[in-house]
Design a protein around this motif. Structure first.
Motif, mmCIF file in Angstrom:
data_model
loop_
_atom_site.group_PDB
_atom_site.id
_atom_site.type_symbol
_atom_site.label_atom_id
_atom_site.label_comp_id
_atom_site.label_asym_id
_atom_site.label_seq_id
_atom_site.Cartn_x
_atom_site.Cartn_y
_atom_site.Cartn_z
ATOM 1 N N LEU A 58 39.756 34.978 32.004
ATOM 2 C CA LEU A 58 40.575 33.625 32.205
ATOM 3 C C LEU A 58 39.796 32.608 32.899
ATOM 4 O O LEU A 58 39.872 31.378 32.412
ATOM 5 N N VAL A 59 38.984 32.842 33.864
ATOM 6 C CA VAL A 59 38.242 31.697 34.404
ATOM 7 C C VAL A 59 37.482 30.994 33.418
ATOM 8 O O VAL A 59 37.542 29.751 33.312
ATOM 9 N N ASP A 60 36.736 31.858 32.634
ATOM 10 C CA ASP A 60 35.764 31.260 31.391
ATOM 11 C C ASP A 60 36.654 30.598 30.548
ATOM 12 O O ASP A 60 36.448 29.276 30.242
ATOM 13 N N GLU A 61 37.641 31.069 29.992
ATOM 14 C CA GLU A 61 38.461 30.508 28.891
ATOM 15 C C GLU A 61 39.429 29.112 29.367
ATOM 16 O O GLU A 61 39.603 28.118 28.560
ATOM 17 N N TYR A 62 40.276 29.206 30.393
ATOM 18 C CA TYR A 62 40.775 28.395 30.885
ATOM 19 C C TYR A 62 40.519 27.395 32.068
ATOM 20 O O TYR A 62 41.106 26.502 32.496
ATOM 21 N N LYS A 63 39.032 27.633 32.611
ATOM 22 C CA LYS A 63 38.646 26.771 33.530
ATOM 23 C C LYS A 63 39.543 26.853 34.847
ATOM 24 O O LYS A 63 39.615 25.580 35.439
ATOM 25 N N ILE A 64 40.016 27.964 35.276
ATOM 26 C CA ILE A 64 40.882 28.043 36.695
ATOM 27 C C ILE A 64 40.234 28.685 37.700
ATOM 28 O O ILE A 64 38.946 29.157 37.263
ATOM 29 N N SER A 65 40.679 28.814 38.916
ATOM 30 C CA SER A 65 39.942 29.301 39.823
ATOM 31 C C SER A 65 40.047 30.694 39.675
ATOM 32 O O SER A 65 40.955 31.503 39.082
ATOM 33 N N GLU A 66 39.160 31.697 40.576
ATOM 34 C CA GLU A 66 39.015 33.062 40.445
ATOM 35 C C GLU A 66 40.685 33.415 41.016
ATOM 36 O O GLU A 66 41.058 34.452 40.599
ATOM 37 N N ASP A 67 41.016 32.681 41.888
ATOM 38 C CA ASP A 67 42.544 33.289 42.682
ATOM 39 C C ASP A 67 43.621 33.107 41.728
ATOM 40 O O ASP A 67 44.256 34.237 41.833
ATOM 41 N N VAL A 68 43.592 31.841 41.231
ATOM 42 C CA VAL A 68 44.633 31.719 40.298
ATOM 43 C C VAL A 68 44.616 32.982 39.047
ATOM 44 O O VAL A 68 45.356 33.672 38.543
ATOM 45 N N ALA A 69 43.264 33.059 38.637
ATOM 46 C CA ALA A 69 43.160 33.938 37.368
ATOM 47 C C ALA A 69 43.658 35.305 38.071
ATOM 48 O O ALA A 69 44.104 36.292 37.354
ATOM 49 N N ALA A 70 43.161 35.883 39.131
ATOM 50 C CA ALA A 70 43.629 37.098 39.823
ATOM 51 C C ALA A 70 45.155 37.311 39.807
ATOM 52 O O ALA A 70 45.478 38.437 39.699
ATOM 53 N N GLN A 71 45.650 36.129 40.340
ATOM 54 C CA GLN A 71 47.066 36.386 40.469
ATOM 55 C C GLN A 71 47.635 36.691 38.904
ATOM 56 O O GLN A 71 48.638 37.444 38.842
ATOM 57 N N ASP A 72 47.010 35.923 38.028
ATOM 58 C CA ASP A 72 47.738 36.155 36.525
ATOM 59 C C ASP A 72 47.437 37.698 36.267
ATOM 60 O O ASP A 72 48.253 38.255 35.553
ATOM 61 N N VAL A 73 46.066 38.002 36.362
ATOM 62 C CA VAL A 73 45.732 39.448 36.027
ATOM 63 C C VAL A 73 46.802 40.376 36.741
ATOM 64 O O VAL A 73 47.020 41.222 35.953
ATOM 65 N N ASP A 74 46.914 40.335 37.748
ATOM 66 C CA ASP A 74 47.435 41.298 38.745
ATOM 67 C C ASP A 74 48.795 41.216 38.206
ATOM 68 O O ASP A 74 49.409 42.446 38.273
ATOM 69 N N ALA A 75 49.384 40.138 37.892
ATOM 70 C CA ALA A 75 51.009 40.012 37.428
ATOM 71 C C ALA A 75 51.112 40.986 36.118
ATOM 72 O O ALA A 75 52.086 41.641 35.751
ATOM 73 N N LEU A 76 50.240 40.556 35.253
ATOM 74 C CA LEU A 76 50.099 41.244 33.889
ATOM 75 C C LEU A 76 49.709 42.572 34.011
ATOM 76 O O LEU A 76 50.569 43.516 33.472
ATOM 77 N N LEU A 77 48.925 43.348 34.945
ATOM 78 C CA LEU A 77 48.569 44.523 35.079
ATOM 79 C C LEU A 77 49.966 45.193 35.761
ATOM 80 O O LEU A 77 50.186 46.579 35.170
#
Length: 93
Positions: A58-77
């Motif tokens: 997600l960080v690579d694809e959307y150029k977002i911070s690791e914190d934001v990506a982690a929140q998205d991944v955690d919600a999905l998982l």
């Protein structure tokens, strides 16, 4: 040691509509749809992946911070684990 997450293939079937991933829970007879970022992560989950690899995608694809990506991944998982659509794979890395 990092956990590997993988789709519970015997429990679900899915299709890529080109816009979203549509998942059918065969046991619960419920449909779920993944948004754009979920579509990026689904192929990783099909093959087995770690939380860290999903965040990096997600960080690579959307150029977002690791914190934001982690929140998205955690919600999905959390949602997929709760519905038994994914599981922690045996022999996690």
């Amino acid at each position: 040691m990092s956990q590997t997450f993988v789709v519970e293939a015997s429990r679900v079937t899915w299709t890529n509509s080109g816009v979203e991933i549509v998942i059918l829970d065969l046991e619960g007879s419920q449909y779920f749809a993944l948004n754009e970022s979920g579509c990026e992560l689904w192929p990783l989950l099909v093959n087995g992946t770690s939380r860290d690899d999903m965040i990096a995608k997600l960080v690579d694809e959307y150029k977002i911070s690791e914190d934001v990506a982690a929140q998205d991944v955690d919600a999905l998982l959390d949602g997929l684990l709760e519905r038994n659509i994914v599981k922690v794979a045996d022999g996690s890395i």
